[in-house]
Design an enzyme around this catalytic site. Structure first.
Site, PDB file in Angstrom:
ATOM      1  CD  GLU A  10      -2.986   0.772   2.371  1.00  0.00           C
ATOM      2  OE1 GLU A  10      -3.325   1.747   3.051  1.00  0.00           O
ATOM      3  OE2 GLU A  10      -3.383  -0.391   2.604  1.00  0.00           O
ATOM      4  CG  ASP A  11       1.518   2.905   3.131  1.00  0.00           C
ATOM      5  OD1 ASP A  11       0.574   3.279   2.429  1.00  0.00           O
ATOM      6  OD2 ASP A  11       1.429   2.715   4.356  1.00  0.00           O
TER       7      ASP A  11
END
Length: 204
Positions: free
Chosen positions: A61-62
């Protein structure tokens, strides 16, 4: 030869650092959050697959890491858990509430192991949010209140910890110095309709 968990710890630490991530509000290295999530997961299981996934739960996600990268390094079981924990982009969502409902539905379909990791994630993110940003906390706590109603397959003790922290936080925000009216939280919660979801089956 390093253990699966140790390899995941090293990978996550490097990935988040290279992405320049820091913890919001405290500016600590981001890895302090996965580390805290891991320890909460470790309090209820010694599964190396779960502990590895807990270290890696935010990498896709990051950071530039992909699910294929996770599978190549750690195998399909870990990659599957990370996928269940990854908030996929929602370009069709019209607002934050719509994006969050889509994510809640995604985690509601997750396995019991993934839901356990998610509960540990919620506990760590929720425990001190009020002291940093009370106005955001009131929205965030309502969202987490809604989300955990769908995470009943996860570890029961972690579920109860999450529920207690969330409700205590909301109660604090109705008191001095904030004095947010209880009715505000009810109206906010109504922005997250989950009626299309199947009924949760009870705590696992």
């Amino acid at each position: 030869m390093h253990s699966l968990e140790e390899r995941a710890r090293r990978y996550a630490t490097k990935a988040h650092a290279e992405a320049g991530q820091r913890r919001k509000y405290t500016d600590e290295p981001y890895i302090v959050h996965p580390a805290a999530v891991v320890e909460r997961v470790r309090s209820v299981t010694d599964s190396e697959v779960m502990l590895a996934a807990a270290w890696l739960h935010d990498t896709v996600e990051d950071t530039p890491s992909t699910l294929a990268d996770i599978e190549n390094h750690f195998g399909p079981e870990v990659a599957s858990l990370v996928e269940m924990l990854t908030d996929a982009p929602q370009p069709q969502a019209k607002n934050r509430a719509a994006r969050k409902v889509a994510h809640f539905r995604h985690t509601a379909k997750a396995s019991a192991d993934a839901q356990t990791i998610k509960l540990a994630d919620i506990i760590d993110n929720t425990r001190s949010i009020i002291q940093f940003n009370a106005h955001f906390a009131r929205v965030y706590l309502v969202e987490k209140r809604v989300q955990i109603t769908l995470l009943t397959a996860g570890d029961r003790d972690l579920w109860q910890q999450a529920a207690t922290i969330i409700e205590r936080g909301i109660d604090h925000l109705t008191q001095a110095p904030w004095h947010f009216p209880p009715s505000w939280f009810v109206l906010q919660q109504n922005k997250y309709p989950l009626s299309e979801d199947p009924q949760p089956s009870g705590h696992g």
